[in-house]
Structures are given as C-alpha cells and as structure tokens.
Enzyme design. Structure first.
Site, PDB file in Angstrom:
ATOM      1  N   TYR A   8       0.865  -1.182   0.000  1.00  0.00           N
ATOM      2  CA  TYR A   8       0.000   0.000   0.000  1.00  0.00           C
ATOM      3  C   TYR A   8       0.905   1.237   0.000  1.00  0.00           C
ATOM      4  O   TYR A   8       0.801   2.102   0.866  1.00  0.00           O
ATOM      5  CB  TYR A   8      -0.921   0.057   1.232  1.00  0.00           C
ATOM      6  CG  TYR A   8      -1.699  -1.204   1.506  1.00  0.00           C
ATOM      7  CD1 TYR A   8      -2.983  -1.372   0.996  1.00  0.00           C
ATOM      8  CD2 TYR A   8      -1.160  -2.227   2.294  1.00  0.00           C
ATOM      9  CE1 TYR A   8      -3.711  -2.519   1.259  1.00  0.00           C
ATOM     10  CE2 TYR A   8      -1.880  -3.387   2.561  1.00  0.00           C
ATOM     11  CZ  TYR A   8      -3.152  -3.519   2.053  1.00  0.00           C
ATOM     12  OH  TYR A   8      -3.857  -4.659   2.325  1.00  0.00           O
ATOM     13  N   CYS A  30      -4.147   4.004   9.890  1.00  0.00           N
ATOM     14  CA  CYS A  30      -4.937   5.204  10.170  1.00  0.00           C
ATOM     15  C   CYS A  30      -6.259   4.831  10.824  1.00  0.00           C
ATOM     16  O   CYS A  30      -7.130   5.668  10.986  1.00  0.00           O
ATOM     17  CB  CYS A  30      -5.160   6.009   8.889  1.00  0.00           C
ATOM     18  SG  CYS A  30      -5.909   5.044   7.577  1.00  0.00           S
TER      19      CYS A  30
END
Ligand code: SAH
Length: 463
Positions: A316, A418
């Site tokens: 990612y 996150c």
C-alpha cells in the site's frame, strides 16, 4: 417514558471513538455531539433506541475543565474539527486511550502488555495550520453573492469561511484573489442542484519545506474566461509555482476530473519529507501533515532497524513515500500499490532522488505478494523478506495478505495504520500466527479531529 424532543440533564462521563460525549440517564446511554467529558449539559433527545439514544446540546450548564475557547467560530457546524473545544493535552489523551481500548477490546491484548509496549503519543507543538492541502467548494449564497468555505458536516451546504484553522494562512489570500476575479469578470460558481455554472472547487497545496504554492481551479467546462487575468494576479504571490485548471463536468461528488491543464508555471510543486524530495501534481496523493508524517516515517524506519543488507516490502505504498524513506537504509525495497498513477509518481520520485534500489508494482497487495510467494516457491526458492511494512487504508489488510505474510515469516512486520480498530483486528491475526507485539506509538497527524495514526512493530517469535 422518555420521548423524542424531551430535555434531559446529562453528566458526560466518557467520549466515543468519534468524539461524541457519552452520558447516562435512567439506565440508558446517550451520545451527545460536541459534549466533552466533565460537561453537565441540558440536552434534547433526538433519537431513541431500546438501551441507548442520541441527544443534542441545548445548554452547557457546567463546562468541563478541559474546555478551551475554540480557535474557529465555525467548528461545530463544519464537522472537520470534531474535538477543537477540547484542550490539546486532553485530545492527545483521548487518542492514546482510543488506540489502547481498540488493542485491548478488538485485538485481545492484555492491559499489562499494552503498558509495556505503548509509547506516549507523538503530538504537535503547534497543533494548528498544519495542513498542506485544502479544497474549497465555491457557490453562491441566497442573495446570489459568491461564497467559498467548507461544507457543513454531512451536507453540501457551504459555510462561508476563508480562514480555516488547519490550513495555511496564504489560503485566504488566494481565495480572495480567485473570488475577486470571478466577481470582476462575471465567472459563475457551479450549482450542484442543476449542474450549471463554472467554478466548482479551488484546490490549494503548499510545500512546507520549499514554500512552493499550487492553485488548481476545478471547473465544470473546458475553459476559464479571462484566465490570464487570474494568473497575472496569483503569480504575484510569493512562492506561486503552479496554476492549473482541472475539468470536471460530471454530476458527482468526486472533486477532481480526469483532465488537468497547467495555465501558468510548472505542472507540479516540490516538497520534502526528511531529505527525500517529492514532486506533487494536483491529483497526487500526498500526506496532509508533512511535519507529523516525517515523525511517523521516522518511527517506521526506526522500528525496521535497517543496516543496508535487508530486503523490504512496502505494501500500500501510494506514491512511494515510505518506500523511498526506507530505501536509503535497505538493500532493496519493493513497493506495491493499486493505483497506476501513484506508481508512476513513485517511480519518478525514485529517479528524482537517484534512488535505484526501489522497485514498484501496480496491483492489489493481497494479489501481488501471494503471486510472488507462489512463483518463488515454484522456482525452488524460499521467498524471503527481512521486513514487511504495510500502510493500508481504513479497512485494513485483506486476510489473504496476512496469510502470505505469515507464510513468508519475515523477522519484522511494521504496521502503519490510520484506523486503530482494523489495526487491532489484523494484529490479532498476526499474533495468532507467531508474532509478538513489540512497540506501538500513536502519532497525531490530524490535530483537532478524532483521527489518529499508529506505527506498530511486530517481531517473529523464534521457534
Ligand atoms: N504509504 C502511502 C499511502 C498510504 S494510503 C503514504 O504514506 O503516502 C493507502 C494506500 O493504499 C493508497 O494509496 C491506496 O490507493 C492504496 N490501496 C488501497 N487498497 C489497496 C490494495 N488492495 N492493494 C494495494 N494498495 C491499495
């Protein structure tokens, strides 16, 4: 029996993950937006369920000692800064607790272990004006006057405000120039309701290290009338580097369209994180809080503990920000990202920094890594990595990817997250497969909001 619109008095005892105050009334739990721990509020019931309900503040009868004077007058309407009324110290404590609770409740880690591995959250010294990017919608008020600002929470109603407390001060000057230009040359604002009008959004990016500024006008059409008049004025601002037009004629909520045309200066601005240089175009993904991003990547690098001999995967990877940071200390880095445009940026940024030991692949992390694993196996090699770094979007990692990580069994896994809820879920799986939680540190990249980033180190338990 309690009914909707009844007023009740609540003492706020806790705060939920989204920053809402929590209080109890006759055995029921109530969630109250904008209420803080320690407040006593008179609240109007807005929704009732069997054991819980929602209420809104009618009056703060006794203010929490942790309340501060909010910097922005619009913070309650806007919804961007959910906890701006809470002192910064308590914001940090709230986020630390949120991460800890998720790791305990969802991840199943003991309080004792968490006390050992959790480091204090890394906050900012000046938790305002940290954002390097802002997108202001343009519209008209009921008198037909041009306005720009922010959408009211969960709506598309524009609250006129050119002084966001999270953005850089130059935003205001730029917005004044653009709206002044629109008034003078009769350039219309886009109207979402009927799809008519021209200017939809004003996108501004600012390079904190370089001082370079980018302005991009997103318009419902191909051409901006008298565009040279606008560029003439904007170009006088110190640091102005790139002015462009992005065409978006779709009737949708997506801000940017497919076509971008530079009308003045360069097609990108340059900025640094640490000593790595990045070129950022209007459409590039780039972390919004560069100062804290550096802290976060510094931690990832520290946790990875590289000495120049290691093979590292950065899954990612976006535009390769973490990959390039790690490449400076590793032998070889492989980055994987689903968006082809981001991979193009990553490759260009690698060249820009003369980094030759980073290679990038377009694809889903949960497909690219398993395919690599199977291919290596088939060719008689043991697929190996010293460190695997993941930095997934909020939904976390796919199980197929976690499976492959367990099969590859790198000595270290660094998880940048996150969303601490999905982080906790994924860590539980890794721990079930032979990893140990070593270090956890939350980083406050989104001061005044309820969001928080986390960096985690896991190590393989020796068999
Ligand atoms: N590490 C980068 C980006 C992190 S954001 C940085 O710090 O800048 C998460 C990234 O994951 C986004 O760029 C998104 O496009 C990408 N992504 C989402 N789902 C993915 C998947 N299944 N496989 C690979 N990348 C994915």
């Amino acid at each position: 029996m309690l009914k909707k619109n009844d007023e009740i008095i609540l003492t706020i005892e806790d705060m939920g993950a989204d920053g809402e105050g929590i209080g109890r009334y006759e055995g029921m739990t109530f969630f109250v937006k904008d209420a803080l721990i320690g407040d006593v509020v008179r609240a109007g019931v807005t929704r009732l369920k069997k054991t819980y309900g929602y209420a809104r503040i009618v009056e703060i009868m006794k203010a929490s000692p942790d309340r501060v004077e909010p910097v922005c007058a619009f913070h309650r309407q806007c919804g961007g800064c959910q906890i701006q009324a809470l002192s910064y110290e308590k914001q940090l404590a709230f986020k630390q607790r949120k991460v800890e609770n998720n790791l305990r409740r969802i991840g199943g880690f003991s309080q004792e272990l968490l006390q050992q591995v959790m480091e204090p959250i890394a906050g900012m010294e000046h938790p305002f004006h940290y954002r390097n990017k802002a997108q202001f919608p343009v519209g008209t008020d009921k008198n037909g006057k041009l306005i720009t600002g922010f959408y009211a929470g969960r709506t598309h109603q524009i609250i006129p405000n050119r002084d966001c407390a999270l953005g850089v001060p130059v935003n205001r000057e730029i917005l004044d120039i653009v709206l002044g230009f629109m008034e003078k040359y009769h350039v219309s604002a886009y109207d979402e309701k009927n799809g008519k009008g021209l200017v939809r959004h004003i996108l501004i990016r600012y390079g904190f290290t370089t001082g370079e500024i980018m302005v991009c006008l997103i318009i419902n059409g191909k051409k901006l009338p008298c565009e040279e008049k606008l560029t003439e004025t904007l170009a006088r601002l110190e640091g102005m580097t790139s002015i462009s037009i992005n065409c978006n004629t779709e009737k949708s909520n997506v801000i940017l369209g497919k076509e971008t045309r530079t009308i003045w200066g360069q097609p990108y601005i340059t900025d640094y994180i640490g000593n790595v240089k990045y070129q950022i175009s209007p459409v590039s993904f780039y972390q919004v809080n560069p100062a804290q991003t550096e802290v976060m990547y510094g931690l990832a690098l520290d946790y990875a503990d590289l000495h120049g001999t290691e093979t590292v995967w950065d899954l990612y990877c976006g535009i390769g920000t973490i990959s390039l940071f790690l490449a400076q200390k590793a032998k070889q880095v492989y980055g994987v990202e689903i968006i082809p445009q981001a991979i193009e940026d990553a490759r260009r940024n690698a060249r820009l920094n003369q980094i030759e030991n980073a290679e990038f692949f377009v694809g889903k992390a949960e497909e690219v890594l398993p395919e690599f694993y199977e291919k290596e196996k088939a060719e008689g090699r043991q697929p190996y990595a010293d460190v695997i770094v993941v930095d997934p979007p909020r939904k976390g990692c796919d199980e197929k990817l976690l499976d492959t990580i367990l099969k590859m069994s790198p000595p270290k896994v660094v998880y940048v997250s996150c969303d601490s809820a999905t982080l906790a879920r994924d860590l539980k799986i890794l721990c079930g497969g032979g990893y140990r939680l070593e270090r956890v540190r939350a980083v406050d990249n989104f001061c005044q909001t309820v969001h928080v980033e986390c960096v985690v180190l896991m190590s393989k338990v020796k068999e």
